[in-house]
Design an enzyme around this catalytic site. Sequence first.
Site, short mmCIF file in Angstrom:
data_model
loop_
_atom_site.label_atom_id
_atom_site.label_comp_id
_atom_site.label_asym_id
_atom_site.label_seq_id
_atom_site.Cartn_x
_atom_site.Cartn_y
_atom_site.Cartn_z
N HIS A 1 24.34 68.26 32.75
CA HIS A 1 23.54 69.47 32.60
C HIS A 1 22.26 69.44 33.42
O HIS A 1 21.78 70.48 33.85
CB HIS A 1 23.21 69.73 31.13
CG HIS A 1 24.36 70.32 30.39
ND1 HIS A 1 25.35 69.56 29.85
CD2 HIS A 1 24.70 71.62 30.14
CE1 HIS A 1 26.25 70.35 29.27
NE2 HIS A 1 25.88 71.60 29.44
N GLY A 2 21.71 68.29 33.59
CA GLY A 2 20.47 68.29 34.37
C GLY A 2 19.87 66.93 34.51
O GLY A 2 20.16 66.00 33.75
#
Lengths: 312, 485
Positions: free
Chosen positions: B326-327
């Site tokens: 996701h990041g």
Amino acid sequence: MKLFSLKVFLFLLPIFIMMFSEEYMLRRIPNDYTKKREVMLDKEQEFQVLSLGSSHTYYGVDPQYFDLATFNASHISQSVDVDYILVHEYLKNKKSIKYVTLPIDYQSLFRRLSKGSTNWRMKNYVLYYDLAEVDNFKNNFEIMNFNYKVSLSRLFNYYVRGKDEVTSDQKGFAHIHVSNKSDLQLEEELRASAIKTAKRHTAASDEHFEYNTQVLRDLAKELKKQDITLVLYTSPCHSSYVELLDENQLSKTLDFANSFAGEYDNIHYVNYLQNPIFKTRDFSDSDHLNEEGAHKLSVLLNQEINKLEKAI
Amino acid sequence: MIFNSLEFAIFLPIVFLLYWFVLNKNLKLQNLFIVIVSYIFYGWWDWRFLFLIAFSSLVDFFIGVQLSKTDTPKLRKLLMGISLSVNLGFLGFFKYFNFFIDSFASTFTFFGIPFSPTHLNILLPVGISFYTFQTLSYSIDVYRRQLEPTKDIIAFLAFVSFFPQLVAGPIERATHLLPQFNKKREFNYALSVDGLKQILWGLAKKIIIADNAAEFANLIFNNADQYPGSVKLIGAIFFSLQIYGDFSGYSDIAIGTSKLFGFDLMQNFAFPYFSRDIAEFWRRWHISLNTWFRDYLYIPLGGSRGGLSKKVRNTFIIFLVSGFWHGANWTFIVWGGLNALYFLPLLLAKKNRNNIGVVAEDRVFPNAQEVFQMLRTYLLVVLAWIFFRAESVPHAISFIDGIFSTSFFTFPSATYFAGQNLSIYTMVACIIVFFVIEWAGRRNIYAIQHFNLGHVTVKWSFYYSLIFCIFLFMGNEQDFIYFQF
């Protein structure tokens, strides 16, 4: 597939009709832009002083206190590039103009209306001033710049309650009445608004500085050709606001204003930012004057213009 | 170009009409057209990154072709290695470079060694995590001999760049989507109507629920120290609604748009907030990513085979990797880890497959136990979302600390939520109506799919009302959250 396309078209048709009607009706609501444009186009109405700028002028320069016939052509958030376009497009109708006043404030050189958070206001210049704005298709429509709730409320206010959107007087000035709150309460409110306003006016970068200074140079040249004097001034603001300003941005602005005034002989600059004649009761918020403050600023500007008149 | 924009509202009908009325006789032309319009769609953000997609697609296409020509295990491994290196290399560089540099610097500083790294000003290409995983799935499937490599480069480019799902999924498998590009597509009236309904519902979720919930969530998360614990919890609930409305709304629009072009994409969300336990939640949330991790990471790691310790290890690995996907921020990794912890008791008790079907499937209302289970799961999920939304791990911890303080018992009056596009009362009303509709439609792919509205007048009135609500309650336009991934 044809049946599907036809059905989708029929389904969407009432929505399109509703949107077009809404757009048409919104455009018919009288507003400051249509009103001021009429004045700018009317060759019969002759002025000698044209006051440009943003809300600082809109609420701060009252033409009735000028000795020469004056018109306030400012609008909220109007940036210097828009001022320049207005001059370029409309000054040909106003051969009598001798002076243009323009505020050069803390944020003036660091923002452009079309690039900022209030860029929706650009549609007013496209729709009501006929100024082409190609880089944003949305500016050609009222309905694309407001959410539906706001549009409905505007329609209701005008078509049901009979309230139009003109907030300035015949000479383009918008009155803010003097508050009847106590000095202490007022001071507190100004301090509170100063925090938000100073933060909002402080630019994250100086990406627009070069562009805006070039626009001002172009403006000065254009006015020079028509033998018009540009009176630049820095608007008065409450001390609570001035204390919170970024030193670098402020000094860059004031330094430019001073040196710019030296570059051209048709520019006169005066700084009222911390002029002591403006008291707390002259402000409606930390960076806007009320009608009492506007009276004082207009008298000061009138004095400057009178001095320039005598010098000729 | 984003789905809820004027540009897309003009783009979609033009593409649709050209696709069906002009190019319907020639499959190859239709595919080529899809590639062109998909590249226009993507290039609207930043045309420079088109080279990245094109390069990544071409590498995997040629690797697929080469894999089909060789049976030598070493060579096949080498080709697979090239595909992994190129795809994960791009992903790593664009998404994680600065994160790794920062983490190295922190480690050095921790041991007292001064280290001042150079940061690169790297722009993150929109949707890179999505299309990288999609194109990787092709190479892996061909390598595993689960898929015949395609020789049609246009079909392959169309598969990787198909505009409805290019930037935020669903992450399609080559085995499911690629064959659809090789099959003649006939216009399907019922499918297209279904697609339009799904688009409408997706827009409602995004514009009414997500965009308005975002305003409340941003207000509370950005000024957390000014709010009591009760309001903080409401802020976290608003974020849970924002992310669900935003992402599932995007997926609905993507799937609905694909149906208009005769494509079937996988379901990405299956009413996850009606889950009775965390395992069920993860079977219903971002299904395309979670099944991707299951098939290409969890199972190759051994899956649930082997001892308990291996199962636990594998579970933690996929949750942590999912968080990291996701990041490039520790908040996402903690979020993944927290979900793994939630999952652990179910795994140990072998109860992770207890709730497979739809809750209260043959009833209108859930029973008390189901209500309790759903509430418990939802609150656990909300708690984890705090890490997902927070700027940093300390920010999340202090936020949670604030919730579990005595100020939790402060009444959250309406004044805390003043100044937003919608009043808190209107927002709550919208949320209630939204959940009622979602509950009523929970047996379907999307909530309003099989609403029995009878006569066409009633149907159209319902759709007009929904459109009117979208216009009326439209929030300030917010970017889709998952674009950043």
